[in-house]
Design an enzyme around this catalytic site. Structure first.
Site, PDB file in Angstrom:
ATOM      1  CB  SER A 124      33.801  50.954  43.594  1.00 52.29           C
ATOM      2  OG  SER A 124      33.142  50.211  42.613  1.00 52.29           O
ATOM      3  CE1 TYR A 148      33.013  46.834  47.854  1.00 54.32           C
ATOM      4  CE2 TYR A 148      31.891  47.181  45.750  1.00 54.32           C
ATOM      5  CZ  TYR A 148      33.041  47.222  46.516  1.00 54.32           C
ATOM      6  OH  TYR A 148      34.208  47.663  45.964  1.00 54.32           O
ATOM      7  CE  LYS A 152      34.799  49.995  48.394  1.00 52.87           C
ATOM      8  NZ  LYS A 152      36.052  50.026  49.145  1.00 52.87           N
TER       9      LYS A 152
HETATM   10  P1  NAD Z   1      41.109  42.182  48.178  1.00 51.78           P
HETATM   11  O1  NAD Z   1      40.039  41.452  48.920  1.00 51.78           O
HETATM   12  O2  NAD Z   1      42.083  41.375  47.380  1.00 51.78           O
HETATM   13  O3  NAD Z   1      41.927  43.112  49.176  1.00 51.78           O
HETATM   14  C1  NAD Z   1      41.347  43.703  50.320  1.00 51.78           C
HETATM   15  C2  NAD Z   1      42.231  43.355  51.513  1.00 51.78           C
HETATM   16  O4  NAD Z   1      41.673  43.957  52.681  1.00 51.78           O
HETATM   17  C3  NAD Z   1      42.318  41.849  51.771  1.00 51.78           C
HETATM   18  O5  NAD Z   1      43.681  41.469  51.825  1.00 51.78           O
HETATM   19  C4  NAD Z   1      41.633  41.651  53.132  1.00 51.78           C
HETATM   20  O6  NAD Z   1      42.237  40.618  53.879  1.00 51.78           O
HETATM   21  C5  NAD Z   1      41.800  43.027  53.763  1.00 51.78           C
HETATM   22  N1  NAD Z   1      40.769  43.387  54.762  1.00 51.78           N
HETATM   23  C6  NAD Z   1      39.420  43.333  54.628  1.00 51.78           C
HETATM   24  N2  NAD Z   1      38.826  43.766  55.750  1.00 51.78           N
HETATM   25  C7  NAD Z   1      39.826  44.123  56.611  1.00 51.78           C
HETATM   26  C8  NAD Z   1      39.848  44.635  57.938  1.00 51.78           C
HETATM   27  N3  NAD Z   1      38.730  44.848  58.641  1.00 51.78           N
HETATM   28  N4  NAD Z   1      41.039  44.877  58.518  1.00 51.78           N
HETATM   29  C9  NAD Z   1      42.196  44.643  57.845  1.00 51.78           C
HETATM   30  N5  NAD Z   1      42.236  44.147  56.591  1.00 51.78           N
HETATM   31  C10 NAD Z   1      41.056  43.887  55.984  1.00 51.78           C
HETATM   32  O7  NAD Z   1      40.374  43.258  47.238  1.00 51.78           O
HETATM   33  P2  NAD Z   1      40.941  44.167  46.060  1.00 51.78           P
HETATM   34  O8  NAD Z   1      40.333  43.704  44.786  1.00 51.78           O
HETATM   35  O9  NAD Z   1      42.406  44.299  46.175  1.00 51.78           O
HETATM   36  O10 NAD Z   1      40.237  45.540  46.433  1.00 51.78           O
HETATM   37  C11 NAD Z   1      40.867  46.521  47.215  1.00 51.78           C
HETATM   38  C12 NAD Z   1      39.915  47.673  47.462  1.00 51.78           C
HETATM   39  O11 NAD Z   1      39.477  48.187  46.208  1.00 51.78           O
HETATM   40  C13 NAD Z   1      38.637  47.281  48.218  1.00 51.78           C
HETATM   41  O12 NAD Z   1      38.297  48.315  49.091  1.00 51.78           O
HETATM   42  C14 NAD Z   1      37.614  47.144  47.113  1.00 51.78           C
HETATM   43  O13 NAD Z   1      36.311  47.373  47.590  1.00 51.78           O
HETATM   44  C15 NAD Z   1      38.060  48.222  46.149  1.00 51.78           C
HETATM   45  N6  NAD Z   1      37.640  47.969  44.750  1.00 51.78           N
HETATM   46  C16 NAD Z   1      37.955  46.799  44.134  1.00 51.78           C
HETATM   47  C17 NAD Z   1      37.514  46.554  42.837  1.00 51.78           C
HETATM   48  C18 NAD Z   1      37.816  45.248  42.135  1.00 51.78           C
HETATM   49  O14 NAD Z   1      37.175  44.961  41.115  1.00 51.78           O
HETATM   50  N7  NAD Z   1      38.775  44.449  42.601  1.00 51.78           N
HETATM   51  C19 NAD Z   1      36.756  47.531  42.153  1.00 51.78           C
HETATM   52  C20 NAD Z   1      36.464  48.723  42.812  1.00 51.78           C
HETATM   53  C21 NAD Z   1      36.916  48.940  44.117  1.00 51.78           C
HETATM   54  N1  UFG Z   2      30.127  38.364  33.830  1.00 48.65           N
HETATM   55  C1  UFG Z   2      29.743  37.218  33.168  1.00 48.65           C
HETATM   56  N2  UFG Z   2      30.017  36.022  33.751  1.00 48.65           N
HETATM   57  C2  UFG Z   2      30.658  35.910  34.946  1.00 48.65           C
HETATM   58  C3  UFG Z   2      31.062  37.095  35.606  1.00 48.65           C
HETATM   59  C4  UFG Z   2      30.758  38.314  35.021  1.00 48.65           C
HETATM   60  O1  UFG Z   2      29.153  37.274  32.085  1.00 48.65           O
HETATM   61  O2  UFG Z   2      30.875  34.793  35.425  1.00 48.65           O
HETATM   62  C5  UFG Z   2      29.859  39.671  33.188  1.00 48.65           C
HETATM   63  C6  UFG Z   2      28.937  40.577  34.018  1.00 48.65           C
HETATM   64  O3  UFG Z   2      27.595  40.300  33.718  1.00 48.65           O
HETATM   65  C7  UFG Z   2      29.404  41.961  33.560  1.00 48.65           C
HETATM   66  C8  UFG Z   2      30.909  41.774  33.257  1.00 48.65           C
HETATM   67  O4  UFG Z   2      31.077  40.357  33.087  1.00 48.65           O
HETATM   68  O5  UFG Z   2      28.761  42.305  32.353  1.00 48.65           O
HETATM   69  C9  UFG Z   2      31.802  42.233  34.402  1.00 48.65           C
HETATM   70  O6  UFG Z   2      31.367  41.617  35.614  1.00 48.65           O
HETATM   71  P1  UFG Z   2      32.270  41.623  36.945  1.00 48.65           P
HETATM   72  O7  UFG Z   2      31.532  40.855  37.990  1.00 48.65           O
HETATM   73  O8  UFG Z   2      33.654  41.186  36.620  1.00 48.65           O
HETATM   74  O9  UFG Z   2      32.375  43.171  37.308  1.00 48.65           O
HETATM   75  P2  UFG Z   2      31.247  44.254  37.588  1.00 48.65           P
HETATM   76  O10 UFG Z   2      31.370  45.297  36.536  1.00 48.65           O
HETATM   77  O11 UFG Z   2      29.919  43.637  37.791  1.00 48.65           O
HETATM   78  O12 UFG Z   2      31.689  44.833  38.995  1.00 48.65           O
HETATM   79  C10 UFG Z   2      33.070  45.052  39.347  1.00 48.65           C
HETATM   80  C11 UFG Z   2      33.261  44.791  40.832  1.00 48.65           C
HETATM   81  C12 UFG Z   2      32.491  45.809  41.627  1.00 48.65           C
HETATM   82  C13 UFG Z   2      32.947  47.189  41.220  1.00 48.65           C
HETATM   83  C14 UFG Z   2      32.784  47.390  39.729  1.00 48.65           C
HETATM   84  C15 UFG Z   2      33.385  48.693  39.354  1.00 48.65           C
HETATM   85  O13 UFG Z   2      32.785  43.491  41.174  1.00 48.65           O
HETATM   86  O14 UFG Z   2      32.756  45.643  42.987  1.00 48.65           O
HETATM   87  O15 UFG Z   2      33.456  46.350  39.007  1.00 48.65           O
HETATM   88  O16 UFG Z   2      33.115  48.998  38.047  1.00 48.65           O
HETATM   89  F1  UFG Z   2      32.212  48.097  41.848  1.00 48.65           F
END
Ligand code: NAD
Ligand code: UFG
Length: 331
Positions: A124, A148, A152
């Site tokens: 991330s 979190y 990572k």
């Molecule tokens: P998500 O929660 O939709 O998907 C993660 C999946 O992993 C879920 O289906 C959950 O049930 C499964 N899981 C969690 N722990 C587990 C375990 N111990 N064993 C088996 N399954 C397990 O999340 P996502 O948004 O699809 O994110 C996927 C990956 O990308 C994550 O590692 C997250 O940290 C990373 N990521 C997400 C974002 C974002 O904004 N969505 C940004 C950066 C990184």
């Molecule tokens: N924001 C609002 N109101 C809300 C939610 C978010 O104003 O209800 C704003 C936040 O302050 C920020 C922007 O929208 O300025 C994006 O916020 P998000 O929570 O959607 O995303 P972040 O950038 O904070 O973080 C996300 C994931 C992290 C990941 C990161 C990677 O939550 O896990 O993107 O860039 F690491």
């Protein structure tokens, strides 16, 4: 040979499974359904015509993980499974470290024991902490502001050490920026439990009337309009980035890529685009800054383009349209 997708019923994992199946890969999903539903397997089948094999197994269950490798011929793992809520990780650090780090250790032990050496890991942009400048390049200093993010960063280091020790391994660390949007079918998308933490799922629930208004966390940042700026990337582009990353698995060692668009949009610009594209008003209030937030975060994504031939192609308008199409289709 098959590709194991951990977390494959989750938001990004499910879109990646669809992309891989459509490109001819045999996909196996492992997920404990802690943040997703088994019906997603059926949706993947509806979209692609192929039902991936599904294991409801926790990565913390080493015997279970072993069984998946025993029963299948897996040569590549795409590792999404993990807990991802920043606020929750502050309240439950041990659970986050255990789930994300022990889960990854179990996975790589079983990979090694089964001669499977290719891994793509979901990292991330959070590992860049508070960057001093933008756009962010892969060689910027790393730091974290919450457990979190620390999981990572630690997992990145564990996988890097593994590659130093054992040159049979090749690992790609993909640092995602802000994935939003959904598949055109509106069958799969981002559907978090409870009140969403992230911006887009909050916006779509306000649009639906499930939540009364959006709180915009601060309008006094040093940005174009004072609100936070992020690199929003369509989840379809992100999924395609995983397929492109397979190329980097051909050589041993660790490769690192940012997956973003390279463009930053502010919170107010995203609201504007959403309202215009979907013809829906999003009531919002400006509130205090959210602790831990940074002003601007967007990628220099040129390394992925240069080395993997991957580039995000979907526009912010497409992200807003597909996110709303998905939310409005949820019963
Ligand atoms: P998500 O929660 O939709 O998907 C993660 C999946 O992993 C879920 O289906 C959950 O049930 C499964 N899981 C969690 N722990 C587990 C375990 N111990 N064993 C088996 N399954 C397990 O999340 P996502 O948004 O699809 O994110 C996927 C990956 O990308 C994550 O590692 C997250 O940290 C990373 N990521 C997400 C974002 C974002 O904004 N969505 C940004 C950066 C990184
Ligand atoms: N924001 C609002 N109101 C809300 C939610 C978010 O104003 O209800 C704003 C936040 O302050 C920020 C922007 O929208 O300025 C994006 O916020 P998000 O929570 O959607 O995303 P972040 O950038 O904070 O973080 C996300 C994931 C992290 C990941 C990161 C990677 O939550 O896990 O993107 O860039 F690491």
């Amino acid at each position: 040979m098959s590709v194991l997708v951990t977390g494959g019923t989750g938001y990004i994992g499910s879109h990646t499974c669809v992309d891989f199946i459509e490109k001819g890969k045999e996909v196996i999903i492992l997920d404990n359904l802690s943040n997703s539903k088994e019906e997603v397997v059926g949706f993947i089948e509806q979209i692609t015509g192929i039902r991936p094999k599904f294991y409801n197994i926790d990565l913390l269950d080493r015997e279970g993980v072993k069984r998946v490798f025993d029963e299948n011929d897996i040569d590549t793992v795409i590792h999404f499974a993990g807990l991802k809520a920043v606020g929750e990780s502050v309240a439950k650090p041990i659970e986050y470290y255990h789930n994300n780090i022990t889960g990854t250790l179990n996975l790589i032990f079983e990979m090694r024991d089964h001669d499977c050496f290719k891994l793509v890991f979901s990292s991330s942009a959070t590992v860049y902490g508070k960057p001093e400048t933008v756009p962010i390049k892969e060689d910027f200093p790393l730091s974290t502001t919450n457990p979190y993010g620390t999981t990572k960063l630690y997992i990145e280091r564990i996988l890097t050490d593994l590659c130093v020790a054992d040159d049979r391994f090749s690992v790609v660390l993909l640092r995602y920026f802000n994935p939003i949007g959904a598949h055109d079918s509106a069958l799969i998308g981002d559907n978090p439990n409870g009140i969403p933490n992230n911006l887009m799922p909050y916006v779509t629930r306000v649009a639906k009337g499930t939540l009364p208004h959006l709180n915009v966390f601060g309008n006094d940042y040093d940005t174009c309009d004072g609100t936070g700026v992020r690199d929003f990337i369509h989840v379809l582009d992100l999924a395609a980035g995983h397929y492109a990353a397979l190329k980097a698995l051909e050589k041993s060692g660790v490769s690192i890529y940012n997956l973003g668009t390279g463009n930053g949009y502010s919170v107010l610009q995203l609201i504007d685009a959403f309202e215009r594209v979907n013809n829906i008003k999003i009531p919002y209030q400006i509130t205090d800054r959210r602790p831990g937030d940074i002003a601007e975060c967007y990628a220099d994504a040129s390394k992925a383009e240069r080395e993997l031939g991957w580039k995000a192609v979907h526009t912010l308008d497409e992200m807003c349209a597909s996110a709303w199409k998905f939310e409005s289709s949820i019963k």
